[in-house]
Every structure is written in structure tokens, then in C-alpha cells.
Design an enzyme around this catalytic site. Structure first.
Site, short mmCIF file in Angstrom:
data_model
loop_
_atom_site.label_atom_id
_atom_site.label_comp_id
_atom_site.label_asym_id
_atom_site.label_seq_id
_atom_site.Cartn_x
_atom_site.Cartn_y
_atom_site.Cartn_z
N CYS A 99 2.83 25.60 -31.19
CA CYS A 99 3.07 27.01 -31.53
C CYS A 99 1.96 27.90 -30.95
O CYS A 99 1.89 28.07 -29.75
CB CYS A 99 3.25 27.19 -33.04
N HIS A 190 7.54 23.52 -34.18
CA HIS A 190 6.64 22.78 -35.07
C HIS A 190 7.20 21.40 -35.39
O HIS A 190 7.92 21.21 -36.38
CB HIS A 190 6.46 23.55 -36.38
N GLU A 192 5.66 19.06 -36.64
CA GLU A 192 4.98 18.57 -37.84
C GLU A 192 5.54 19.16 -39.13
O GLU A 192 5.26 18.64 -40.23
CB GLU A 192 3.47 18.85 -37.75
#
Length: 245
Positions: A99, A190, A192
Site C-alpha cells: 500500500c 493489503h 495481510e
């Protein structure tokens, strides 16, 4: 066996919720990327906490996180981070930018970043992986041509760094992923994030008046109907960061 060391360059302050539930964003990344026999450190670069020059060489790789800050800004810590990334490029260290990390990596390597012309992208997005990569980047992992990922950004890499290659696109963002040499990679989304983290972020953005209630409500409704390909993204990131790609 020599212990491999990795570092998370934390570009945001953790909310109390993420600290309590996930051990902060550092904990989120280590859970996704960490494996037995490795040591993971964190440097809170947004608070001016950076590794010393003589420490950098001891790391096998670095992960740059997301942030509420703008990658095109010239705050002191951002300029210092750009200098660090230029050093890591010279040293050919593995660097994965996520990001804001994707954007600041693009800027450090000579690309251009700024506000996305299409505005906020929050929720799930399908990333189309490149089939023409000169390195056949994805073939060894046997990944599908499209992967769903969680997005939460209003900035983007507008212009690719020289010698970099776009390896992922979406309908919303032209440079969803790029690769620079064999040692640096940026991902706008993202990999994660969990849906829970995204919903928490939507609430935070709303409280800060960065988005309006009607938009937040619309995004929340859509989020409940989708799912990210988190395991595929984990395999991709681990393989890149640890030399498998």
C-alpha cells in the site's frame, strides 16, 4: 544454520484495537510471513526509528507497511525512508512494499505517486496478474490469473519507475503491482488484512471524516459478501521475500 533476519518498517501508528487483537501491524505481518528459525524486528519509521547503516546488511529482507500519510509528502521521516530504500536498492536487499509501502518504494526508485483520479478504493478488488512477465514470475507458484485482495487507499503509483515492470492491474488501479529487478516488489492492496481489520479501518476513516457515512455503509455491505485469496497472496509474498521467485 544461520538465523535469517527480517525487518518490518512500520509506517503507521497502531490503533488500540489492532494492538490488542493482533499485536499491532507488526504482529499481522509476522503471522503472515514469519516462519520457524527466523528473527523478525520492527522499526517504527513514522516515529523516526530507523535501522543504523551497520545493521542493514544483517537483514535478508524488509517489509514496508501501509500508512495514513501520503507517499508524495515530504515529511522528514518520509524523506529519510526514501534514502533508506535507495541504499537497500544499491545493496540488492529484498524489499516488499504494501500500500503506502508500494507507493513510497515506487517514488524512491524514480516513479511518481499522487492522489488516485478515481478516488478511494476500499473493499475487495480483483487483481489481474501479468502473463507476459519477462521472468515468468508467477508460473512457479501455479497461481490463478486473478486474485482477490483487500484494498484501502486513495493514493497510487501514477508513473512506473524506470526499468520496473507492472505485474498486476485492476479495473480501478493501473499499477496494482510492480517488480523492480529481482529484489523489489510493490503491492497496492493489503495481502495481510483480514475482513475484521478492514471493517475496523472503515470505522476509523469515518470517525476522521475521511469518508462519508453513505460510502462507509455501502462498503461494509459489500465486504460481507466477499473473500480475499489470502493464502495465495501469502505464498506469493513469502516466495518473493525469501528467494523462491
Amino acid at each position: 544454520m544461520v538465523e535469517k533476519r527480517f525487518a518490518v518498517l512500520l509506517c503507521a501508528e497502531d490503533s488500540e484495537y489492532v494492538k490488542k487483537k493482533y499485536g499491532g501491524y507488526y504482529g499481522v505481518f509476522v503471522k503472515m510471513l514469519g516462519e520457524e528459525g527466523e528473527k523478525w524486528d520492527v522499526y517504527r519509521v513514522a516515529l523516526e526509528e530507523f535501522p543504523d547503516d551497520d545493521e542493514i546488511g544483517g537483514y535478508s529482507g524488509f517489509v514496508i507497511t501501509g500508512s495514513c500519510s501520503d507517499a508524495h509528502a515530504d515529511e522528514g521521516w518520509i524523506c529519510r525512508l526514501i534514502d533508506l530504500l535507495k541504499k537497500l536498492d544499491i545493496m540488492k536487499k529484498k524489499v516488499l512494499g504494501i500500500c503506502f509501502g508500494h507507493q513510497i518504494l515506487g517514488r524512491a526508485l524514480g516513479g511518481k505517486t499522487g492522489r488516485a483520479g478515481s478516488g478511494w478504493d476500499i473493499g475487495f478488488r480483483t487483481v489481474h496478474l501479468s502473463s507476459s512477465s519477462s521472468s515468468n514470475f508467477f508460473s512457479t507458484l501455479k497461481l490463478p490469473a486473478r486474485l482477490s485482495i483487500i484494498e484501502c487507499h486513495r493514493d497510487e503509483v501514477r508513473e512506473l519507475p524506470p526499468k520496473a515492470e507492472i505485474i498486476g492491474r485492476s479495473e480501478k488501479t493501473g499499477i496494482e503491482m510492480f517488480k523492480y529487478g529481482d529484489h523489489m516488489m510493490g503491492i497496492q492492496g493489503h495481502p495481510e488484512y483480514t475482513t475484521d481489520i478492514l471493517l475496523h479501518l472503515i470505522d476509523r476513516l469515518l470517525r476522521k471524516d475521511l469518508i462519508i457515512e453513505s460510502f462507509a455503509k455501502e462498503v461494509r455491505a459489500k465486504v460481507q459478501e466477499c473473500e480475499a485469496d489470502r493464502e495465495a497472496w501469502r505464498r506469493l509474498c513469502v516466495a518473493f521475500l525469501k528467494g523462491g521467485l
